[in-house]
Scaffold this motif. Structure first.
Motif, PDB file in Angstrom:
ATOM      1  N   ASN A 104      51.687  41.857  38.565  1.00  0.00           N
ATOM      2  CA  ASN A 104      52.892  42.630  38.883  1.00  0.00           C
ATOM      3  C   ASN A 104      52.803  43.315  40.249  1.00  0.00           C
ATOM      4  OD1 ASN A 104      53.925  41.862  36.441  1.00  0.00           O
ATOM      5  ND2 ASN A 104      53.321  43.737  35.381  1.00  0.00           N
ATOM      6  N   ASN A 105      51.597  43.769  40.599  1.00  0.00           N
ATOM      7  CA  ASN A 105      51.452  44.499  41.866  1.00  0.00           C
ATOM      8  C   ASN A 105      51.153  43.586  43.051  1.00  0.00           C
ATOM      9  OD1 ASN A 105      51.479  47.594  41.388  1.00  0.00           O
ATOM     10  ND2 ASN A 105      50.303  46.757  39.669  1.00  0.00           N
ATOM     11  N   PHE A 106      50.377  42.517  42.800  1.00  0.00           N
ATOM     12  CA  PHE A 106      49.889  41.720  43.932  1.00  0.00           C
ATOM     13  C   PHE A 106      50.197  40.225  43.806  1.00  0.00           C
ATOM     14  CE2 PHE A 106      46.724  45.299  43.428  1.00  0.00           C
ATOM     15  CZ  PHE A 106      47.275  46.090  44.430  1.00  0.00           C
ATOM     16  N   GLY A 107      50.831  39.801  42.700  1.00  0.00           N
ATOM     17  CA  GLY A 107      51.356  38.435  42.590  1.00  0.00           C
ATOM     18  C   GLY A 107      50.399  37.355  42.140  1.00  0.00           C
ATOM     19  N   THR A 108      49.111  37.639  42.072  1.00  0.00           N
ATOM     20  CA  THR A 108      48.154  36.601  41.660  1.00  0.00           C
ATOM     21  C   THR A 108      46.829  37.260  41.255  1.00  0.00           C
ATOM     22  OG1 THR A 108      47.174  34.475  42.301  1.00  0.00           O
ATOM     23  CG2 THR A 108      47.215  36.194  43.991  1.00  0.00           C
ATOM     24  N   LEU A 109      45.868  36.430  40.898  1.00  0.00           N
ATOM     25  CA  LEU A 109      44.502  36.906  40.619  1.00  0.00           C
ATOM     26  C   LEU A 109      43.527  35.887  41.193  1.00  0.00           C
ATOM     27  CD1 LEU A 109      42.500  38.833  39.011  1.00  0.00           C
ATOM     28  CD2 LEU A 109      42.520  37.031  37.269  1.00  0.00           C
ATOM     29  N   ASP A 110      42.548  36.365  41.966  1.00  0.00           N
ATOM     30  CA  ASP A 110      41.523  35.468  42.526  1.00  0.00           C
ATOM     31  C   ASP A 110      40.127  35.770  42.005  1.00  0.00           C
ATOM     32  OD1 ASP A 110      43.157  34.031  44.714  1.00  0.00           O
ATOM     33  OD2 ASP A 110      43.570  36.147  45.119  1.00  0.00           O
ATOM     34  N   VAL A 111      39.817  37.057  41.822  1.00  0.00           N
ATOM     35  CA  VAL A 111      38.440  37.474  41.487  1.00  0.00           C
ATOM     36  C   VAL A 111      38.496  38.506  40.369  1.00  0.00           C
ATOM     37  CG1 VAL A 111      36.341  38.565  42.383  1.00  0.00           C
ATOM     38  CG2 VAL A 111      37.763  37.187  43.924  1.00  0.00           C
ATOM     39  N   SER A 154      29.432  31.431  49.175  1.00  0.00           N
ATOM     40  CA  SER A 154      28.607  31.045  48.012  1.00  0.00           C
ATOM     41  C   SER A 154      29.277  29.903  47.239  1.00  0.00           C
ATOM     42  CB  SER A 154      28.400  32.253  47.088  1.00  0.00           C
ATOM     43  OG  SER A 154      29.649  32.726  46.596  1.00  0.00           O
ATOM     44  N   SER A 155      30.027  29.063  47.944  1.00  0.00           N
ATOM     45  CA  SER A 155      30.921  28.113  47.263  1.00  0.00           C
ATOM     46  C   SER A 155      30.195  27.077  46.382  1.00  0.00           C
ATOM     47  CB  SER A 155      31.795  27.388  48.291  1.00  0.00           C
ATOM     48  OG  SER A 155      30.982  26.640  49.152  1.00  0.00           O
ATOM     49  N   TYR A 156      28.874  26.888  46.562  1.00  0.00           N
ATOM     50  CA  TYR A 156      28.154  25.909  45.718  1.00  0.00           C
ATOM     51  C   TYR A 156      27.256  26.623  44.701  1.00  0.00           C
ATOM     52  CZ  TYR A 156      26.344  21.185  44.828  1.00  0.00           C
ATOM     53  OH  TYR A 156      26.022  19.969  44.256  1.00  0.00           O
ATOM     54  N   VAL A 157      27.554  27.909  44.452  1.00  0.00           N
ATOM     55  CA  VAL A 157      26.726  28.713  43.544  1.00  0.00           C
ATOM     56  C   VAL A 157      27.540  29.024  42.296  1.00  0.00           C
ATOM     57  CG1 VAL A 157      25.483  30.891  43.259  1.00  0.00           C
ATOM     58  CG2 VAL A 157      25.509  29.757  45.489  1.00  0.00           C
ATOM     59  N   THR A 158      27.049  28.592  41.142  1.00  0.00           N
ATOM     60  CA  THR A 158      27.691  29.002  39.889  1.00  0.00           C
ATOM     61  C   THR A 158      26.650  29.063  38.772  1.00  0.00           C
ATOM     62  OG1 THR A 158      29.693  28.751  38.554  1.00  0.00           O
ATOM     63  CG2 THR A 158      28.422  26.724  38.944  1.00  0.00           C
ATOM     64  N   ALA A 199      28.164  41.281  45.423  1.00  0.00           N
ATOM     65  CA  ALA A 199      29.457  40.914  44.816  1.00  0.00           C
ATOM     66  C   ALA A 199      30.377  40.290  45.856  1.00  0.00           C
ATOM     67  CB  ALA A 199      30.108  42.158  44.186  1.00  0.00           C
ATOM     68  N   ALA A 200      30.402  40.860  47.065  1.00  0.00           N
ATOM     69  CA  ALA A 200      31.274  40.314  48.117  1.00  0.00           C
ATOM     70  C   ALA A 200      30.846  38.888  48.460  1.00  0.00           C
ATOM     71  CB  ALA A 200      31.224  41.207  49.360  1.00  0.00           C
ATOM     72  N   TRP A 201      29.541  38.666  48.549  1.00  0.00           N
ATOM     73  CA  TRP A 201      29.061  37.312  48.877  1.00  0.00           C
ATOM     74  C   TRP A 201      29.412  36.323  47.756  1.00  0.00           C
ATOM     75  CZ3 TRP A 201      24.962  34.224  46.759  1.00  0.00           C
ATOM     76  CH2 TRP A 201      24.696  33.059  47.486  1.00  0.00           C
ATOM     77  N   LEU A 202      29.196  36.744  46.514  1.00  0.00           N
ATOM     78  CA  LEU A 202      29.516  35.847  45.389  1.00  0.00           C
ATOM     79  C   LEU A 202      31.020  35.572  45.310  1.00  0.00           C
ATOM     80  CD1 LEU A 202      27.135  37.165  42.577  1.00  0.00           C
ATOM     81  CD2 LEU A 202      27.025  34.930  43.715  1.00  0.00           C
ATOM     82  N   ALA A 203      31.841  36.544  45.695  1.00  0.00           N
ATOM     83  CA  ALA A 203      33.301  36.351  45.659  1.00  0.00           C
ATOM     84  C   ALA A 203      33.764  35.443  46.793  1.00  0.00           C
ATOM     85  CB  ALA A 203      34.011  37.707  45.754  1.00  0.00           C
TER      86      ALA A 203
END
Ligand code: NAD
Length: 261
Positions: free
Chosen positions: A81-88, A236-240, A228-232
């Motif tokens: 409602n406030n920001f239109g989406t969710l990413d993290v 860190s795109s190949y880290v899960t 947290a910032a790095w993981l978001a």
């Protein structure tokens, strides 16, 4: 700074103080939009909103109990409602209390498991459902602890909850990996937050704690926020499915330091 984080939308549970507030502030510095969840500390949540807005991000504080089903729904709706989406989505809220296991009331066990483990499930479920239905490569970060690995007498409920977070984290990381959703945990060691205020105010307990930290310093909430910032971020795109320990080496068997043993 991670340029891909700019304008991304995050939920941070338990964001009114300690590690959660530091993560919210760091996300503000990354110019993200943040839903800051608090349970009772409205003043701390409002302070986090101010810190984010001063740093160029956008924020809203939302009261919700993350151990209740309605809590996660309210936080997701606030993001949309406030920001239109969710990413993290950061499942940070947690609590602990010391009690010998033979004397532990069922209510203590249930409270710690409900917040530290069921809360992580409910938050993750809300985020995953949004990511799946909107074909979004979202990102979940779960706050675990060195006690997903190190036993902790007097805190059996806490250690059980964090051990549960470890395998929950790994399982959902695998379950949603082929959709591009990443799920990771952070395992803080001894961090200077309100949860530890009384312990670190006592010189003997501070000395005892430092003996368990090879780097010989207590961590700052900002050390955890940086992870947290790095993981978001896409860096860190190949880290899960990992737990990234932010613990000054506490998980490295410090009793063996200097060649002892
Ligand atoms: P803290 O006590 O300073 O903050 C915890 C936050 O969680 C508070 O804002 C509290 O209001 C919130 N919270 C608790 N129950 C809630 C509920 N039902 N609904 C919504 N919010 C709720 O603690 P912290 O040290 O910042 O810890 C944050 C996380 O990091 C926890 O999961 C904790 O287990 C973990 N952790 C902390 C340390 C440390 O040394 N500080 C070490 C390892 C893990």
């Amino acid at each position: 700074m991670y340029s891909d984080l700019k304008n991304k939308v995050a939920v941070v549970t338990g964001g009114s103080k300690g590690i959660g507030q530091a993560i919210a502030k760091r996300f503000g510095e990354e110019h993200m939009s943040v839903v800051i969840n608090y349970r009772s500390d409205k003043t701390g949540a409002d302070e986090a909103v101010k810190l984010i807005e001063e740093n160029g991000g956008h924020a809203v504080a939302v009261q919700a109990d993350i151990s209740e089903e309605d809590g996660a729904t309210a936080l997701l709706n606030a993001a949309l409602n406030n920001f239109g989406t969710l990413d993290v989505w950061v499942n940070n809220a947690g609590m602990e209390n010391r009690v010998a296991t033979n004397e532990m009331p069922l209510s203590d066990w249930q409270r710690v498991l409900n917040i530290n483990l069921t809360g992580v499930f409910l938050g993750s479920r809300a985020a995953l459902d949004y990511f799946v239905k909107n074909d979004k490569k979202g990102n979940i970060i779960n706050m675990s602890s060195v006690h997903e690995q190190i036993p902790w007498p007097g805190f059996a409920h806490y250690a059980a909850s964090k051990g549960g977070v470890k395998l929950f984290n790994e399982t959902i990381a695998m379950e949603y990996a082929n959709r591009g959703v990443r799920v990771n945990a952070i395992g803080p060691g001894a961090i200077n937050t309100p949860i530890n205020a009384a312990k670190f105010a006592d010189p003997q307990q501070m000395k005892d704690t430092l003996e368990m930290v090879p780097m010989k310093r207590i961590g700052d909430p900002e050390d955890v926020a940086a992870a947290a910032a790095w993981l978001a971020s896409d860096q860190s795109s190949y880290v899960t499915g990992v737990t990234l320990f932010v613990d000054g080496g506490m998980t490295l068997y410090p009793s063996f330091q200097n060649g002892k043993g």
